[in-house]
Design a protein around this motif. Sequence first.
Motif, mmCIF file in Angstrom:
data_model
loop_
_atom_site.group_PDB
_atom_site.id
_atom_site.type_symbol
_atom_site.label_atom_id
_atom_site.label_comp_id
_atom_site.label_asym_id
_atom_site.label_seq_id
_atom_site.Cartn_x
_atom_site.Cartn_y
_atom_site.Cartn_z
ATOM 1 N N TYR A 73 0.810 -1.214 0.000
ATOM 2 C CA TYR A 73 0.000 0.000 0.000
ATOM 3 C C TYR A 73 0.846 1.268 0.000
ATOM 4 C CZ TYR A 73 -4.090 -2.894 0.883
ATOM 5 O OH TYR A 73 -5.106 -3.825 0.760
ATOM 6 N N SER A 74 2.156 1.116 -0.215
ATOM 7 C CA SER A 74 3.086 2.260 -0.248
ATOM 8 C C SER A 74 2.979 3.103 1.025
ATOM 9 C CB SER A 74 2.817 3.135 -1.488
ATOM 10 O OG SER A 74 3.012 2.404 -2.666
ATOM 11 N N LEU A 75 2.882 2.428 2.156
ATOM 12 C CA LEU A 75 2.804 3.115 3.441
ATOM 13 C C LEU A 75 4.201 3.342 4.010
ATOM 14 C CD1 LEU A 75 -0.065 1.022 5.101
ATOM 15 C CD2 LEU A 75 -0.284 3.282 4.039
ATOM 16 N N TRP A 76 4.352 4.433 4.744
ATOM 17 C CA TRP A 76 5.602 4.642 5.470
ATOM 18 C C TRP A 76 5.795 3.484 6.440
ATOM 19 C CZ3 TRP A 76 3.694 10.139 7.042
ATOM 20 C CH2 TRP A 76 3.782 10.993 5.930
ATOM 21 N N SER A 77 7.039 3.090 6.638
ATOM 22 C CA SER A 77 7.310 2.035 7.607
ATOM 23 C C SER A 77 8.725 2.174 8.122
ATOM 24 C CB SER A 77 7.113 0.649 6.983
ATOM 25 O OG SER A 77 8.009 0.446 5.905
ATOM 26 N N LEU A 78 8.943 1.667 9.323
ATOM 27 C CA LEU A 78 10.254 1.682 9.961
ATOM 28 C C LEU A 78 10.911 0.313 9.796
ATOM 29 C CD1 LEU A 78 9.275 3.611 13.212
ATOM 30 C CD2 LEU A 78 10.451 4.508 11.204
ATOM 31 N N PRO A 79 12.227 0.224 10.006
ATOM 32 C CA PRO A 79 12.905 -1.068 9.874
ATOM 33 C C PRO A 79 12.265 -2.118 10.774
ATOM 34 C CG PRO A 79 14.497 0.717 10.048
ATOM 35 C CD PRO A 79 13.159 1.329 10.328
ATOM 36 N N SER A 80 12.090 -3.332 10.216
ATOM 37 C CA SER A 80 11.433 -4.399 10.976
ATOM 38 C C SER A 80 12.432 -5.486 11.332
ATOM 39 C CB SER A 80 10.291 -4.999 10.145
ATOM 40 O OG SER A 80 10.817 -5.760 9.062
ATOM 41 N N ASP A 81 11.961 -6.459 12.105
ATOM 42 C CA ASP A 81 12.822 -7.580 12.496
ATOM 43 C C ASP A 81 12.852 -8.673 11.436
ATOM 44 O OD1 ASP A 81 10.326 -8.700 12.708
ATOM 45 O OD2 ASP A 81 10.406 -9.032 14.871
ATOM 46 N N GLY A 82 12.162 -8.447 10.320
ATOM 47 C CA GLY A 82 12.194 -9.400 9.226
ATOM 48 C C GLY A 82 11.135 -10.480 9.285
ATOM 49 N N ARG A 83 10.404 -10.580 10.382
ATOM 50 C CA ARG A 83 9.362 -11.604 10.469
ATOM 51 C C ARG A 83 8.166 -11.235 9.599
ATOM 52 N NH1 ARG A 83 7.787 -12.947 16.445
ATOM 53 N NH2 ARG A 83 7.782 -10.654 16.600
ATOM 54 N N ARG A 84 7.526 -12.239 9.043
ATOM 55 C CA ARG A 84 6.377 -12.031 8.179
ATOM 56 C C ARG A 84 5.104 -11.964 9.018
ATOM 57 N NH1 ARG A 84 7.046 -16.223 5.507
ATOM 58 N NH2 ARG A 84 5.208 -17.498 5.917
ATOM 59 N N HIS A 85 4.279 -10.946 8.782
ATOM 60 C CA HIS A 85 3.002 -10.791 9.478
ATOM 61 C C HIS A 85 1.892 -11.212 8.522
ATOM 62 C CE1 HIS A 85 4.352 -8.288 13.034
ATOM 63 N NE2 HIS A 85 5.436 -8.332 12.272
ATOM 64 N N VAL A 86 1.102 -12.207 8.923
ATOM 65 C CA VAL A 86 0.131 -12.781 8.008
ATOM 66 C C VAL A 86 -1.197 -13.055 8.714
ATOM 67 C CG1 VAL A 86 1.923 -13.863 6.597
ATOM 68 C CG2 VAL A 86 0.870 -15.159 8.466
ATOM 69 N N TYR A 87 -2.227 -13.188 7.872
ATOM 70 C CA TYR A 87 -3.517 -13.708 8.323
ATOM 71 C C TYR A 87 -3.718 -15.065 7.660
ATOM 72 C CZ TYR A 87 -8.476 -14.765 8.184
ATOM 73 O OH TYR A 87 -9.681 -15.407 8.266
ATOM 74 N N HIS A 88 -4.236 -16.028 8.432
ATOM 75 C CA HIS A 88 -4.621 -17.329 7.890
ATOM 76 C C HIS A 88 -5.838 -17.801 8.684
ATOM 77 C CE1 HIS A 88 -4.529 -21.470 6.498
ATOM 78 N NE2 HIS A 88 -3.555 -21.159 5.648
ATOM 79 N N ARG A 89 -6.723 -18.476 8.008
ATOM 80 C CA ARG A 89 -7.929 -18.949 8.692
ATOM 81 C C ARG A 89 -7.597 -19.883 9.850
ATOM 82 N NH1 ARG A 89 -11.391 -21.285 3.804
ATOM 83 N NH2 ARG A 89 -9.270 -21.942 3.247
ATOM 84 N N ARG A 90 -6.476 -20.574 9.744
ATOM 85 C CA ARG A 90 -6.054 -21.482 10.813
ATOM 86 C C ARG A 90 -4.664 -21.079 11.282
ATOM 87 N NH1 ARG A 90 -5.600 -25.607 7.390
ATOM 88 N NH2 ARG A 90 -4.168 -26.610 8.843
ATOM 89 N N GLN A 91 -4.569 -20.706 12.538
ATOM 90 C CA GLN A 91 -3.285 -20.240 13.060
ATOM 91 C C GLN A 91 -2.220 -21.322 12.986
ATOM 92 O OE1 GLN A 91 -3.529 -18.481 16.925
ATOM 93 N NE2 GLN A 91 -1.319 -18.302 17.189
ATOM 94 N N ASP A 92 -2.603 -22.584 13.176
ATOM 95 C CA ASP A 92 -1.609 -23.652 13.170
ATOM 96 C C ASP A 92 -1.047 -23.923 11.779
ATOM 97 O OD1 ASP A 92 -3.832 -24.761 12.012
ATOM 98 O OD2 ASP A 92 -3.995 -26.467 13.371
ATOM 99 N N VAL A 94 0.165 -21.474 9.862
ATOM 100 C CA VAL A 94 1.151 -20.438 9.570
ATOM 101 C C VAL A 94 2.558 -21.026 9.682
ATOM 102 C CG1 VAL A 94 2.091 -18.228 10.314
ATOM 103 C CG2 VAL A 94 -0.373 -18.597 10.312
ATOM 104 N N CYS A 95 3.378 -20.757 8.681
ATOM 105 C CA CYS A 95 4.709 -21.367 8.602
ATOM 106 C C CYS A 95 5.752 -20.586 9.403
ATOM 107 C CB CYS A 95 5.156 -21.458 7.148
ATOM 108 S SG CYS A 95 4.133 -22.549 6.142
ATOM 109 N N GLY A 96 6.728 -21.324 9.923
ATOM 110 C CA GLY A 96 7.913 -20.724 10.523
ATOM 111 C C GLY A 96 7.607 -19.809 11.690
ATOM 112 N N ASP A 97 8.389 -18.707 11.771
ATOM 113 C CA ASP A 97 8.232 -17.776 12.883
ATOM 114 C C ASP A 97 7.364 -16.583 12.504
ATOM 115 O OD1 ASP A 97 9.916 -16.533 11.122
ATOM 116 O OD2 ASP A 97 11.334 -15.829 12.645
ATOM 117 N N ALA A 98 6.516 -16.756 11.482
ATOM 118 C CA ALA A 98 5.630 -15.663 11.062
ATOM 119 C C ALA A 98 4.690 -15.281 12.193
ATOM 120 C CB ALA A 98 4.832 -16.087 9.826
ATOM 121 N N VAL A 99 4.312 -14.006 12.225
ATOM 122 C CA VAL A 99 3.382 -13.492 13.232
ATOM 123 C C VAL A 99 1.970 -13.631 12.682
ATOM 124 C CG1 VAL A 99 2.708 -11.501 14.605
ATOM 125 C CG2 VAL A 99 5.120 -11.886 14.047
#
Length: 272
Positions: A73-92, A94-99
């Motif tokens: 969305y071309s939003l301003w953002s600050l440096p992140s820790d590299g983790r992926r932030h996702v939505y999934h219908r089932r939390q279990d 979600v792969c790896g250390d994604a949030v």
Amino acid sequence: MDALKALEVCGGAARRPALARLGVEDAALRRAVRAGVLQPDRGLYALPTAPPDLVAVLRNRELLTCSSAAAAYSLWSLPSDGRRHVYHRRQDAVCGDAVHHSGLLLPPSRLQPVAALADVLIHALRCLSFADSLVMVECAVTRGDMTVDFLRQRLPGHRNGRARAVLDWVDSGADSLLETLARTYFRKAGIEVQAQVYLERVGYVDLLLDGWLVVELDGRHHAEWKQVQKDHRRNNESVLQGYTALRYYYTDVVFRPQEMVAEVLAVLKRRR
């Protein structure tokens, strides 16, 4: 639409329904596969140059949200820790250390695996730090893509108190995330702040504190020599008019804001 062009529109990879919305037929997809388009998963098509992270999100049927959707969305953002932030219908699932973020208010993007802007901002307000979520929301509000009232109404109750507190500091008209953060830090310190003030023979200055202290905020483009000369002339002219000028950089505002505020307070104290 041509299959290759449609994949480019989708960022390099897409599932069949998204391509169908762009008018790509099955026969065109079969021809594209024979021409070199990849099929990482059933119903998933990708250009050889597609970003691996995008392919992974599509393969796992996730939606990017929060800070991971800022670029979409071309939003301003600050440096992140590299983790992926996702939505999934089932939390279990979600792969790896994604949030994982739960709950969607609106339908996601029709072409890319990205949550709707409102959901992206609500997730950011609930998940990220004050500064990280503030710059994302203020960028959307300044552009006119979102309103504070819309977000506030969808963050009811005590559990959303921290998120609503961020909204109290959202303003509009900032030119950059540096201006948003600096203005907010100074106001939190009890300093009177005016943004984008026009001074004769100087032009617009980023911030004017207590009516006499000019604060300019420099991004990367200010490293160019011609811009440096222009900035110095502006500073000189503002001093000739009776103002005092301070200049801060990205690292000052983002990584050492407490020191920046302390310096400004020391200067203001002398005049007061």
